[in-house]
Design an enzyme around this catalytic site. Sequence first.
Site, mmCIF file in Angstrom:
data_model
loop_
_atom_site.group_PDB
_atom_site.id
_atom_site.type_symbol
_atom_site.label_atom_id
_atom_site.label_comp_id
_atom_site.label_asym_id
_atom_site.label_seq_id
_atom_site.Cartn_x
_atom_site.Cartn_y
_atom_site.Cartn_z
ATOM 1 C CG ASP A 105 -1.935 17.943 63.472
ATOM 2 O OD1 ASP A 105 -1.845 16.793 63.949
ATOM 3 O OD2 ASP A 105 -0.946 18.655 63.239
ATOM 4 N N GLY A 120 11.034 27.601 67.780
ATOM 5 C CA GLY A 120 10.410 26.292 67.619
ATOM 6 C C GLY A 120 10.249 25.925 66.165
ATOM 7 N N GLY A 134 7.717 24.075 58.619
ATOM 8 C CA GLY A 134 8.368 25.363 58.835
ATOM 9 C C GLY A 134 9.004 25.544 60.194
ATOM 10 C CB ILE A 135 11.930 27.284 61.320
ATOM 11 C CG1 ILE A 135 12.592 26.004 60.803
ATOM 12 C CG2 ILE A 135 12.613 27.750 62.596
ATOM 13 C CD1 ILE A 135 14.048 26.186 60.414
#
EC number: 2.7.11.1
Length: 579
Positions: A167, A39, A44-45
Site C-alpha cells: 500500500d 488525520g 483508524g484516526i
Amino acid sequence: MINGEQTMVEDELPDQGKPMSDESADIDIKDLKVGESIGSGAYGIVYRGTLFNSDVAIKKIQNEKSEKNEFIKYLKREVAVLKNIQHPNIVQFIGVYYEPLASPSLVNRLLNSSSTWIVTEYIGGGNLHERIKDTKKDFPIELRIKLSLDIALAMAYLHSRDIIFRDLKSKNILIDDSSSPIRGKVCDFGFARILNKKQQGNRHLSICGTDSIMAPELILGMEYDESVDIFSFGVVLLEMILRKKVSKVLERGPQSAFEIDQDSARQLIPDDIPVLYSDLALDCIKYQPEERPNFSHIIHVLKQLTSLFPVVHTFDNPLSPTSSPITPRKNSLNSPFTKSMRMNSFDFNLSNIVSSTSVQNNLKSQNLNFTLLNLNQINNQDLNENNNNNISNNINNINNNNNNLNDCNSNLSSSTSTIYNDSQQTIIDEDELDKEEEENRNKVNNLKEKMLLVMGEFDIYINKVGKELLLVSEEDHISQKYDECRKVIEIKKVLGEVIESDMSNSQQSNTPRKNSNVTNSRVALFLKSMERSLNEIYSSSDVLKQRIVKEDDLVESLLLARVVSKIKKIHLSSLDINN
C-alpha cells in the site's frame, strides 16, 4: 471503501504474516496523553499526544464487529511488522495499548477490546500527498529526489526482511522537517505482508491496498511478489513529477489490463524534470513485473541524481543536528580573533610608553634618571645593531649564492648524462610495451574463442527452453515451468545490464499495447510476457556476440567474460539464482 478509496482484501493462509506475540510492546495508558486529531487512515484516526513528555502519534483503531475478521488481520499485520523493524526512513514504533470492554477477558485482549491504540514517533511535517497537492508551495527537484531516495531505502530494507508493503502511496509517506535535510518516512503497515519462505509452490497472496496505485498483477488476482511495491513506487514518483494524482490524468482500466500507458505518461512530464529521474519512474511502472528494476538499482540511480541535485543543508531549523555551525568561543585565548587582538593591541616602542604622564611621574617618584633622550639613544643603538646584523647576513647570503651556482653547474653535467641514459631506457621500455601488447592481444583472442563457444551452447539452450515455454496452454503448466521462467527472467536482466546502450532502437516497444480484444487470462498474459522476454534475449544475445567479436581491449573483454560466465551459471544451475 475507506476514505473514498477502494481497498480489496481476500482470505490469507492461516498464521502467515502474523505476530508470535505482542505482549512485549504493551504500554501503560497512565503514561499516555491524547491530544488533537491530526488525520485518519485505514481503520483508524490518528491523534497527537505525549508519552513521558515526548511527542507521539497515536492511531486509535475501533474494533468494528461488522468487520471483525478484517480488523483483526489488519491490526495483527501492522503490529507484527512495526515491532520487528527499525530504520531511519520508517516511522518508529513505540508500543500498543488495548482498550478493554466493560467485562474484559484475559484469554484474548485483542478480540475483547473496544479499540486498540498504536503509538509511534510523531512526525510534524505532514505527508507527501499534501506536499504534492499544494502547488502554491515550491517543491524543488532536489527535495523530490531526496524524498524518493528515502522511500527507496525504506522499501529496500523491508524487502530484505521479506516484507511486502502493498500500500505504498504518497499519503503513507510522512515528511520529517525536524531533521536537516528533510527526511521522508514510511508509515501505516496495515496491509504489509511478511512472506513465509518455507511455503513452497504458488503463493496465494491476498489482494489488498489502494487500487489507484496497485500493480496490474495485483488487481487481476495473479500471483505477485515484491515487484508490486516497485510499481507503486513508480506511481509515487510520477505524482511527484507531475504534482498531480496519476489516476486523474492517466486512464487505466480493464480494457488495457490496468496498464499505465508509458507514451501518455511521458507526454505529461515537464521539460525541467531530469531525464534520468523520469525514466526511472517509467521503468518502475512497466506492465511486466520482471521488467521493473529492483530497489538496489533504484537506489543506485537516485544516489547519482542526489549527487547532481544535492539538497542544501539549512541552518534555520533549531532541531536540526546541523543547525548551528561550530565557531570558536569568544573568550578562547587560542581563537584567531583573540590572537590578532593581542598582537595588535601592543606597541613595543619604549618612547611611546614613557611619553605618558603617568609613567613619567612614576619614574620620578622612584628617583630614576630615565629621560626621553636616554630612550631615544637606546632605540638608536638597537637600530644600529640591527643594521650591522643585516649587513653580515647579506654577505653570508652572497657567499651562499656563489656556492649554489657551483652546485648548479655540477648538476647540469650530471643531468646531461642522465638524459642519455633515459633515452637508452626508453628504447628498452618500448620493446617491453610491444611484448605486453602482443600478450594482451593473445589473451583477448583466447577469451573471444571461449566466450563465443559458451554463447553457442547458450543459443541451443534458450531456443529449446523458449519453444517449451511458448507451448504452455494450462495454468498448471506455468507452475511446472517456474524454474525455467525465472532463469529466462534472470538471463534477460543480465543481458539488459550490459547491452542496454546498444538496444536503443528497440526501446519503443518495451511496453505492450493492449486492446479490448486481448484475453486477460493468466495463460495469455504469461505467454505474452515470455514471448517478449525471449525476443529480447535473442536480440540481446546477438548484440553481445557482436561486441565480443569487435572488442580488442583486454579490460573490456574481461567485463564481457564476466557477463557470459553469469549467463552460463544461470542456465546450467538447478535454480539457485539468488546466490
